[in-house]
Motif scaffolding. Structure first.
Motif, PDB file in Angstrom:
ATOM      1  N   UNK B  10       0.973  -1.140   0.433  1.00 38.54           N
ATOM      2  CA  UNK B  10       0.110  -0.085  -0.074  1.00 38.54           C
ATOM      3  C   UNK B  10       0.943   1.320   0.213  1.00 38.54           C
ATOM      4  N   UNK B  11       0.149   2.433  -0.623  1.00 38.34           N
ATOM      5  CA  UNK B  11       1.044   3.644  -0.328  1.00 38.34           C
ATOM      6  C   UNK B  11       0.371   4.636   0.678  1.00 38.34           C
ATOM      7  N   UNK B  12       0.921   5.625   1.152  1.00 42.93           N
ATOM      8  CA  UNK B  12       0.217   6.445   2.113  1.00 42.93           C
ATOM      9  C   UNK B  12      -0.582   7.551   1.127  1.00 42.93           C
ATOM     10  N   UNK B  13      -1.898   7.560   1.385  1.00 41.36           N
ATOM     11  CA  UNK B  13      -2.628   8.383   0.599  1.00 41.36           C
ATOM     12  C   UNK B  13      -3.508   9.335   1.422  1.00 41.36           C
ATOM     13  N   UNK B  14      -3.218  10.675   1.480  1.00 37.37           N
ATOM     14  CA  UNK B  14      -4.056  11.502   2.485  1.00 37.37           C
ATOM     15  C   UNK B  14      -3.693  10.864   3.887  1.00 37.37           C
TER      16      UNK B  14
END
Lengths: 807, 221
Positions: B10-14
């Motif tokens: 996963x990637x950090x988003x907001x």
């Protein structure tokens, strides 16, 4: 692997021609400037260091209560020092400019006027280690002997052996015959003592050789004309010796003038111990520092280009880096590859720099006012420092560029997602600001220097210098001299090309006869007698010939200039002298006259002020003293063919003064020569600022290229949306011009401060004004804008259809 | 040979995170020829990059040849890239400044192989791929198919255990694509090289023995 790195680096440079050209070109210029200046610094710091006894040799310096210092000593001290202080092994004297005159070889009837000749102590060549080519160093101990340089030997004796041949010196001490006892290697850029001939000072011990110049008595403690150099025994406590010498001076001196002695090490005689060293030096340490700083800054600007362009280019190369990582490259080998490229760029830059150095040597020599060989003999430490600096710069710029280029995550690069980091772009911007800051400062300094030069060149000197020919009077007299001189002067007066002429002992642009004090009048304050006045010994035609108006009174009559020195009672003064003496008006001065120690002098006239020594010093108070037959013939020539005029005057001169060299100069050139130092500064700063701005613009050009490349899609989109070419150019240029504006804001105040400081050394100086600031700012912005617009225009004119197509 | 246990990425988003891969568990044995398929954005490439040690998983365990990959340091990972893993990229990613010969030689250089050994290996490959005549050309002088041929040659020159190929034929005509796929087949069957490819094409996927389907980051079973 090394071969692979080298090959990759080489092919990469070949492919990215603009990148390579900018970097190699910039570095070549930077390295060339650096090497030139390194060589200059090496030479300057190496002056006088070659003498075997350098660490034991000291020069005696006078320091007065105000901290003023000078190196001329009363000649009588030398022998007394050696006699009284056992720590002094030897003392050696060298006169400070009383020797100059005409040297003649009667055998072959050759004579030349010589300025760089001196009387020196018999032990001079034993104390110092100038290489002797013929004769014995101790040969100068006898009176009437002379050592001459290799060039002088060639000049006077050609191919024949000069040893034991005679030379005749005609100077203020009359005509004296000397026998050549030694020939030394030409003194050159590594020595402050630079003399073509060294006459034995011993000769002046004989009263007969003084020609009535009692002040030059070698045993006297009254007149200061010789530098005194001491060879100390090892381990002497110099400070204690200074105190002892000062105490000794007080015990034998007739006046309590508060002057003390300092011992200046020979090794510090050229540049001093530091910037704050108050003692007189031959060189100029400030100049060394300024040049050093400029050299380093130009080199830094070139390295900044490399860092900037490499990091800007790193995005382009990120895929390659990612792929290499994926097929097994570790960080080490990637760094190796990028370092190899840096090394290659620097190496090629270095080689091109060597070519530049070979081609630009004449310009460089003119800049430093010396005639240096291509690669001067320098101490290895200088080269070592230079090599280290080059290596360090290459390494730092290379490692940084390599780190930035290899920092991407493999996966991003392969996906084409890599973005240039924010930190990298901040650094790039800072480096651009620094590059332009330095360039702007140098340009500004150049503008100030040339404005000042222009001002000094064009300011009215109060003297008519146009067409003014100054001829040195004869030094070789011969029989019936007086009648021949009169005949010559009559001939001169009858020439149609001679408008006016005058004979005087001193002429403008060439110092005075001398300076002295002791002038008072009933109205003067107690300390006024210490005021020093300049003396110009002259005939009355001086003022008319030089166009110096009289404010009051009259000039000397022919009868008055014929009066014997000690019987004379009439002088003239200039306006500054009038002020110094404290007279209310010229009339008052002429009524009262002035007292010179025991003598009363009538003031018969007051001249307008003029700049006798040019504009680098304040106008001195001058006393004009009537004397006939001064050594300078000032001739105001009518306009005409100068070559012809000089030829016919030369013939006349040689006809009446056989054996004498016809030495002349034009007053305008003499004044111009006095601005030589400023002209040198001007040349240095012009060159430096051209180099700096050129290299900085190369970098800016490259950066814009990359930026436009990176933003080409954005430009396409904007154009599709209706942006005009102008607005796109403005958008792209704005970012860079802001950097230049920041550079201007930072550099301008610093430069104003530094240049005001420089100007404050001049008694007559321009003021830095808003126009200069604005001019420099506009120039810098324009140069930057033009540089940037090559690429921004190209980008803005590109067809969005091409740029937006996805391949 | 390859074993994934509950791998997520996963990637950090907001304030939250965007998942690209969720709870992937799968095994690929030595000598297999596997195709990963799925619509755009399903996480195929990310999975391949994780498998190829170009990217680390956010969660879960990955055993490559029985050793847990998460615990490997940079050096060990580079070691694996040199000796066990080969890559083939959609955009070929040959190094522009190097000739065909040099491109193929580069992995061996990084491996630290001796010059004579390198020469014979590269010569063998050139021979086998029938590109001896092209060895001194630069990538820009080759067609896409030829470039990819060199890409495959570069991937196998160091005799890896496994080749990861990210849409290897995505930029090629179907004829060229077939050639490359046949080559993969041959490598898999004759040389026993494990092959994991990401592909959009059913036809290409059919060259493999097994298809792994991804959808929105989940394994689509």
């Amino acid at each position: 692997m090394l071969r692979h790195h080298l090959l990759s680096a080489y092919r990469n440079l070949k492919r990215n021609k603009t990148f390579s050209f900018i970097n190699i070109g910039g570095l070549a210029l930077g390295i060339a400037a650096f090497l030139f200046i390194l060589q200059y610094i090496g030479i300057e710091t190496g002056v006088n260091q070659f003498h075997e006894n350098a660490d034991r040799i000291y020069r005696v310096i006078n320091v007065d209560k105000n901290g003023e210092s000078w190196s001329e000593l009363e000649p009588g001290f030398a022998a007394r020092f050696v006699e009284n202080f056992p720590e002094i092994e030897a003392a050696s004297r060298k006169d400070n400019g009383i020797t100059s005159g005409v040297v003649q070889n009667e055998e072959n009837d050759l004579s030349f006027r010589e300025a760089d000749i001196h009387y020196v102590e018999g032990n001079f060549f034993e104390v110092f280690s100038f290489p002797i080519l013929a004769g014995n160093a101790s040969g100068l101990n006898e009176p009437n002997t002379v050592f001459i340089s290799k060039s002088s030997a060639l000049k006077y004796f050609g191919d024949s052996d000069p040893i034991n041949q005679n030379l005749i010196l005609h100077n203020q001490f009359g005509k004296t015959i000397y026998t050549v006892k030694g020939v030394y290697e030409d003194m050159s850029y590594n020595s402050d003592f630079d003399m073509d001939m060294a006459f034995s000072l011993e000769t002046l011990k004989n009263e007969a050789n003084l020609n009535g110049n009692g002040w030059a008595n070698l045993n006297n403690l009254d007149s200061q004309f010789a530098q005194t150099i001491l060879l100390l025994k090892s381990n002497t406590n110099v400070e204690q010796l200074e105190a002892k010498l000062t105490a000794y001076r007080e015990s034998v001196s007739r006046e309590d003038d508060g002057v003390s002695f300092k011992l200046q090490p020979l090794t510090e005689m050229h540049l001093g111990a530091s910037l704050n060293d108050p003692l007189p030096t031959y060189g100029n340490i400030k100049y060394v520092y300024i040049l050093g700083a400029i050299g380093l800054m130009i080199l830094l600007i070139a390295w900044f280009n490399y860092v900037n362009l490499s990091t800007a280019n790193s995005l382009k190369r990120s895929v390659e880096v990612g792929v290499r990582k994926a097929i097994g490259a570790d960080q080490k080998s990637l760094l190796g590859q990028f370092l190899m490229q840096t090394a290659l760029v620097n190496l090629i830059g270095f080689l091109v720099a060597l070519v530049i150095i070979i081609l630009c040597r004449p310009l460089f020599n003119e800049m430093i006012g010396k005639d240096l060989p291509l690669f001067a003999h320098l101490s290895p430490s200088v080269w070592l420092i230079g090599a280290l600096a080059l290596l360090l710069g290459t390494l730092i710029s290379g490692v940084y560029a390599a780190l930035v280029s290899t920092r991407f995550k493999t996966v991003e690069t392969i996906k084409g997602l890599a973005k240039s980091g924010k930190s990298g772009s901040f650094l790039r911007k800072s480096l651009v600001v620094m590059q332009f800051g330095v360039s702007v400062a140098l340009i500004f300094a150049t503008v100030v220097i040339y404005s000042q030069l222009d001002y000094l060149r064009n300011k009215d000197l109060g003297v008519d210098a146009e067409q003014m020919l100054v001829i040195r009077g004869p030094a070789i007299y011969g029989d019936n001299f007086d009648s021949r001189r009169n005949a010559f002067l009559n001939e001169l007066a009858s020439q149609s090309m001679v408008e006016k002429y005058a004979l005087s002992g001193a002429v403008p642009a060439r110092f005075y006869n001398f300076r002295t004090n002791g002038f008072t009048h009933p109205g003067s304050k107690p300390d006024d007698k210490y005021n020093s006045y300049a003396f110009v010994c002259t005939e009355g035609e001086y003022f008319d010939t030089y166009g110096i108006p009289l404010k009051a009174g009259r000039t000397f009559t022919p009868e008055e200039v014929r009066v014997d020195w000690n019987s004379n009672s009439k002088v003239m003064i200039n306006e500054t002298a009038l002020e110094y003496m404290g007279f209310e008006s010229a009339q008052e001065a002429m009524l009262e006259g002035i007292q010179w120690d025991e003598r009363h002098l009538d003031i018969i006239g007051v001249s307008a002020d003029y700049h006798h020594l040019g504009l680098q010093s304040e106008i001195d108070p001058i006393i004009f003293y009537p004397q006939q037959y001064g050594q300078f013939f000032s001739v105001k020539l009518a306009k005409g063919d100068r070559k012809k005029q000089l030829a016919s005057l030369g013939n006349l001169y040689r006809q009446y003064f056989p054996g004498n060299p016809f030495d002349y100069s034009f007053l305008e050139e003499d004044f111009a020569e006095s601005l030589q130092a400023e002209q040198q500064y001007g040349l240095v700063f012009t060159t430096a600022s051209v180099l700096a701005i050129l290299i900085a613009c190369l970098g800016l050009f490259g950066l814009t290229m990359y930026t436009v490349e990176a933003r080409i899609k954005e430009i396409g989109v904007r154009k599709v949306l209706g942006a005009s070419v102008a607005s796109v150019v403005a958008l792209l240029s704005k970012d860079f011009l802001i950097l230049v504006v920041i550079a201007l804001l930072l550099a301008t105040p610093v430069t104003i401060y530094l240049m005001s400081n420089w100007l404050s050394d001049f008694p007559y100086a321009i003021e830095i004004n808003g126009w200069m600031v604005a001019g420099v700012a506009i120039l810098a912005l324009m140069i930057a804008f033009i540089t940037v617009s090559f690429q921004t225009l190209k980008g803005a004119l590109m067809n969005p259809g091409t740029t937006l197509r996805n391949e | 040979m390859i074993k994934l246990n509950n791998i997520s990425k996963y990637y950090p988003a907001g304030f939250g995170k965007t998942y690209v891969l969720r709870n992937i568990s799968l095994e690929i044995g030595e000598g297999e020829f596997v195709s990963i398929m799925g619509p755009s954005g399903s996480g195929k490439s990310t999975l391949l990059h994780i498998l190829g040690l170009l990217e680390a998983a956010s969660e879960g365990e990955y055993l490559f040849m029985d050793s847990p990959v998460q615990k490997l340091n940079e050096k060990k990972r580079t070691e694996l890239h040199r000796n066990a893993i080969g890559f083939v990229f959609q955009a070929y990613h040959l190094i522009d400044e190097l000739t065909v010969y040099e491109n193929i030689e580069t992995p061996l250089l990084y491996k630290g192989m001796k010059s004579s050994e390198r020469k014979s290996k590269v010569a063998d490959i050139l021979d086998r791929f029938n590109i001896v005549g092209k060895k001194d050309l630069f990538p820009s002088q080759l067609s896409g198919g030829q470039q990819q041929l060199v890409g495959v040659a570069r991937a196998i020159v160091s005799e890896p255990k496994v080749i990861f190929a990210d849409e290897p034929t995505g930029n090629l005509h179907s004829e060229q694509a077939d050639d490359i796929m046949k080559l993969f087949k041959e490598l898999n069957e004759k040389d026993g090289v494990t092959i994991v490819q990401v592909t959009h094409s059913e036809k290409n996927a059919a060259y493999g023995e097994r298809i792994i389907k991804l959808k929105d980051g989940w394994l689509d079973v």
